[in-house]
Design an enzyme around this catalytic site. Sequence first.
Site, short mmCIF file in Angstrom:
data_model
loop_
_atom_site.label_atom_id
_atom_site.label_comp_id
_atom_site.label_asym_id
_atom_site.label_seq_id
_atom_site.Cartn_x
_atom_site.Cartn_y
_atom_site.Cartn_z
N TYR A 140 0.68 -19.30 17.61
CA TYR A 140 -0.37 -18.31 17.85
C TYR A 140 0.14 -17.27 18.84
CZ TYR A 140 -4.74 -18.93 15.46
OH TYR A 140 -5.70 -18.90 14.50
N GLU B 138 -1.77 -14.01 19.58
CA GLU B 138 -2.71 -12.87 19.66
C GLU B 138 -2.31 -11.98 20.83
OE1 GLU B 138 -6.68 -14.42 19.64
OE2 GLU B 138 -6.57 -14.91 17.52
N ASP C 274 -0.29 7.15 3.32
CA ASP C 274 -0.04 5.75 2.94
C ASP C 274 1.17 5.81 2.01
OD1 ASP C 274 0.10 3.37 1.59
OD2 ASP C 274 -2.03 3.26 1.08
N THR D 266 3.18 -0.59 3.04
CA THR D 266 3.45 -2.00 2.80
C THR D 266 4.96 -2.17 2.91
OG1 THR D 266 3.48 -1.58 0.43
CG2 THR D 266 1.45 -2.50 1.34
N LYS E 273 7.36 -3.30 -1.38
CA LYS E 273 7.59 -2.55 -2.63
C LYS E 273 9.02 -2.00 -2.61
CE LYS E 273 2.67 -1.70 -3.25
NZ LYS E 273 1.83 -1.76 -2.06
N ARG F 194 5.82 -9.64 1.72
CA ARG F 194 4.50 -9.10 1.37
C ARG F 194 3.72 -8.85 2.67
NH1 ARG F 194 1.82 -8.52 -2.99
NH2 ARG F 194 3.69 -9.20 -4.08
N1 DSN Z 1 -1.71 -3.17 -5.61
C1 DSN Z 1 -0.74 -2.21 -5.18
C2 DSN Z 1 -0.09 -1.56 -6.34
O1 DSN Z 1 0.15 -2.26 -7.30
O2 DSN Z 1 0.18 -0.37 -6.31
C3 DSN Z 1 -1.30 -1.24 -4.25
O3 DSN Z 1 -2.01 -1.95 -3.30
#
Ligand code: DSN
Length: 412
Positions: free
Chosen positions: A52, A54, A198, A224, A227, A233
């Site tokens: 933990y 925090e 984003d 994110t 990707k 993830r």
């Molecule tokens: N679900 C993602 C995508 O496939 O683009 C975006 O959050």
Amino acid sequence: MFANLKNFDSVIHDLILAEKERQMSGLELIPSENLVSPAVMEALASYPVNKYAEGYPGHRYYGGNEVIDQIEQLAIDRAKELFGAEHVNVQPNSGSPANMAMYQALLKVGDKAMGLKLTEGGHLTHGHKVNFSGKLYNFVQYGVEKETELLDYDKIRKQVLEEKPKLLLSGYTAYPRSIDFKEFRNICDEAGCFCVADISHIGGLCASGLHENPVPYFDVVTTTTHKTLRGPRSAIIMCKEEFANKIDKAVFPGLQGGPHEHIIAAKAVAFKEALESDFKKYSEQVVKNAKVLASELMNFGYRLVTNGTDNHLILVDVRKSGISGSEAESVLEKAGIYCNKNTIPYETGSPWDPSGIRIGTPVLTTRGMKENEMKIVASFINSALNSKNDETKLSKIKNDVKEFCKDYIFYK
Ligand code: DSN
């Protein structure tokens, strides 16, 4: 590998290995997916999972964080270097909470904001009415042009100046072309609103110089990490120093509890990989592969949204080929080819049964495929879509795909 798991829970063990087999024996074309390196995978399944923490490095609500602090600080420092960011929060668990924290830091409930429509390439968290973003904030949506399917920056400027939002969001999940982030910055300066992006889809391309990187001159940027960035993830938020305190408070205690430090460790590893020169070569190949795949599909007669791509993703308008997006997704799946159904601009179907499919090249490029392989992949896609009513043919294509994939096994 996984000896303890096999011994204790053979059902989950076997399912995990079945998923690995599916990933290695098929063609994963979903553009928001990638394959993490064995080093990232090892960090993910490791001891920080037990802790933990925090708070933030040096300011925790729990004792025993002297090692965790070093892990989190390394992740922060590497992300700063990678994107040229003044401040980075590496704790968001995924893209949606990262966006939620960004809005919470900059807006009050009910404030007006602008983002691209979901059906034209935006994301649910960019103001869709079924999502918290559309429920909590007064989102006005902008779109792409009907003829070109591209953003028209003059129109967006006009709409922004009329609507006077407090925040203008760019960065998309299904826009196959480059985004003029400098123009968005100019529009925000003119309108006096927060300039945010984003970059979840193109994060890896921005980090390696294959797409304009908005981080140094935008107010706040979320991405994110799983990707094109090829990490675990998860997500991060990057911002100018003046927003640092608000962003950190919005993530914790505003939204999340204990950070997932094993994932933060894996993010640090992924950022180290992305800082190496090989990652730029990888990103270049992702884009080259997407261009070849796009042009091969057009040679087969498919209509692509915007007639091509500048990045890692391609939107195919399959309805013109006499099939819907959901049918195409399911036919391709029967052939071991994975994509996702997707709306296209000025959609006449529904999100559940749209006109398009979205495909991309991050996973296949990680597996070592190049331009020649993209030609073969395009022909697999075309054969499968042309065999939509022929289960025997689809199963033969699945076998051929599996044979083809044997030369590109990433996880041995
Ligand atoms: N679900 C993602 C995508 O496939 O683009 C975006 O959050």
